[in-house]
Enzyme design. Structure first.
Site, PDB file in Angstrom:
ATOM      1  CG  MET A  30      -1.888  -1.203   1.189  1.00 26.36           C
ATOM      2  SD  MET A  30      -3.463  -0.905   1.986  1.00 26.36           S
ATOM      3  CE  MET A  30      -2.914  -0.604   3.653  1.00 26.36           C
ATOM      4  N   GLY A  31       2.122   1.099  -0.425  1.00 22.05           N
ATOM      5  CA  GLY A  31       3.030   2.246  -0.494  1.00 22.05           C
ATOM      6  C   GLY A  31       3.602   2.591   0.872  1.00 22.05           C
ATOM      7  CG  HIS A  37       7.174  -2.235   1.949  1.00 15.97           C
ATOM      8  ND1 HIS A  37       7.038  -1.129   2.759  1.00 15.97           N
ATOM      9  CD2 HIS A  37       5.964  -2.835   1.932  1.00 15.97           C
ATOM     10  CE1 HIS A  37       5.802  -1.064   3.213  1.00 15.97           C
ATOM     11  NE2 HIS A  37       5.130  -2.081   2.733  1.00 15.97           N
ATOM     12  CD  GLN A 148       5.387 -14.954  10.420  1.00 19.62           C
ATOM     13  OE1 GLN A 148       5.059 -15.501   9.363  1.00 19.62           O
ATOM     14  NE2 GLN A 148       4.804 -15.237  11.590  1.00 19.62           N
ATOM     15  CG  ASP A 150       0.835  -7.299   8.052  1.00 20.00           C
ATOM     16  OD1 ASP A 150       0.399  -6.701   9.046  1.00 20.00           O
ATOM     17  OD2 ASP A 150       1.496  -6.727   7.171  1.00 20.00           O
ATOM     18  CB  VAL A 176      12.758  -5.898   8.438  1.00 14.63           C
ATOM     19  CG1 VAL A 176      14.030  -5.081   8.569  1.00 14.63           C
ATOM     20  CG2 VAL A 176      12.838  -6.796   7.212  1.00 14.63           C
TER      21      VAL A 176
HETATM   22  O1  PAF Z   1      -0.011  -5.859   3.610  1.00 13.38           O
HETATM   23  C1  PAF Z   1      -0.434  -4.927   2.907  1.00 13.38           C
HETATM   24  O2  PAF Z   1       0.226  -3.923   2.677  1.00 13.38           O
HETATM   25  C2  PAF Z   1      -1.850  -5.028   2.325  1.00 13.38           C
HETATM   26  O3  PAF Z   1      -2.707  -5.670   3.207  1.00 13.38           O
HETATM   27  C3  PAF Z   1      -1.890  -5.672   0.950  1.00 13.38           C
HETATM   28  C4  PAF Z   1      -1.429  -7.114   1.000  1.00 13.38           C
HETATM   29  C5  PAF Z   1      -1.016  -4.890  -0.025  1.00 13.38           C
HETATM   30  C6  PAF Z   1      -3.320  -5.675   0.396  1.00 13.38           C
HETATM   31  O4  PAF Z   1      -3.806  -4.376   0.238  1.00 13.38           O
END
Ligand code: PAF
Length: 286
Positions: A30-31, A37, A148, A150, A176
């Site tokens: 989601m940026g 990331h 992991q 989430d 991380v």
């Molecule tokens: O983990 C996230 O950032 C979001 O839940 C995802 C997997 C991009 C879905 O919108």
């Protein structure tokens, strides 16, 4: 890096890649990208020939009391980070592309989304699963990488892929952490140095729980108490839940006898943080 905004163009680009024999790795986001990331992108890179990242702030996974409008949007910095990681494609669809007029098909679960995060965020996983399924259909990845951190999201996505026969392999990358142990998250940007320092109580709590399990403790009540202690001794915290569940099925446990997941949600000065740690009796490695 090529930026694509429509599902049709994305599908076309991926068909071309596939014809070249390329294996497609995908990281949905989601940026507001950070080192967490980056680690997902690196993992996708290792497992595939080209990497696609999506940035879409998905309205369907925000509850009415959650601040969708104020979710951090940092597209310019995100693009820079992705270019530095040599990502081949960035998919940035708009709301109308993902939820056009007349949209009414959703992915629902029976049990697995009613507990943990699902209990506190009704409708959240319905929104997550639906958008992830749509992104999979747009990108047709061979491999998709999730974090992991989430943990429940990772479990429900694996469930969905298995239940709906989706031809994609789900890979889970480790959380991380900052030096203090705090899990890196987009929400950490709301904190100053002093608050970040206090937030490290969360990982201390999780580690205490894990250490007790490793040393042979099986009483879930005692373990949860040990997790809560450093958190509740820290100023400005409210613990929403601490739970010990089977690491694969997320079934709630009364006694420990195998690999478990300790997970929690804590508000620190009002900002909601989630984290988790895996633990198993006698195991001294994560
Ligand atoms: O983990 C996230 O950032 C979001 O839940 C995802 C997997 C991009 C879905 O919108």
């Amino acid at each position: 890096m090529k930026t694509i905004k429509t599902v049709k163009s994305m599908q076309k680009a991926m068909q071309t890649e596939r014809r070249k024999g390329h294996r497609i790795g995908f990281v949905p986001t989601m940026g507001a990208l950070h080192e967490g990331h980056s680690s997902l992108v690196r993992k996708a890179r290792k497992l595939s020939d080209i990497v696609v990242v999506s940035i879409f702030v998905n309205p369907a996974q925000f509850g009415p009391s959650e601040d969708l409008a104020n979710y951090p949007r940092t597209l310019r910095a995100d693009k820079k980070l992705l270019r530095n990681l040599d990502v081949e494609y960035l998919f940035t669809p708009g709301n109308d592309e993902m939820y056009p007029d007349g949209f009414q098909t959703w992915i629902e679960f029976e049990e697995i989304t009613r507990k943990l995060e699902g209990k506190f965020r009704p409708g959240h996983f319905r929104g997550v699963a639906t958008i992830v399924a749509k992104l999979f259909n747009a990108i047709t990845p061979d491999i998709a990488v999730f974090g992991q951190k989430d943990a429940q999201q990772a479990v429900i996505i694996k469930r969905m892929v298995q239940d709906l026969n989706m031809p994609v392999k789900i890979s889970i990358a480790p959380t991380v952490r900052e030096k203090s142990g705090l899990a890196i998250s987009s929400r950490n940007r709301y904190f100053n140095a002093e608050q970040l320092d206090r937030a490290s109580c969360i990982y201390r709590g999780l580690r205490s729980g894990r250490d007790l399990i490793r040393s042979g403790e099986t009483d879930v009540g005692k373990i949860i108490k040990a997790v809560r202690k450093p958190i509740e001794e820290t100023k400005g915290t409210i613990t929403e839940y601490v739970s010990i569940n089977d690491a694969l099925t997320l079934e709630k446990l009364d006694r420990i006898d195998g690999k478990v997941l300790i997970s929690l949600a804590v508000r620190l000065d009002g900002v909601r943080l989630i984290d988790n740690i895996a633990a198993a009796p006698g195991k001294s490695k994560d």
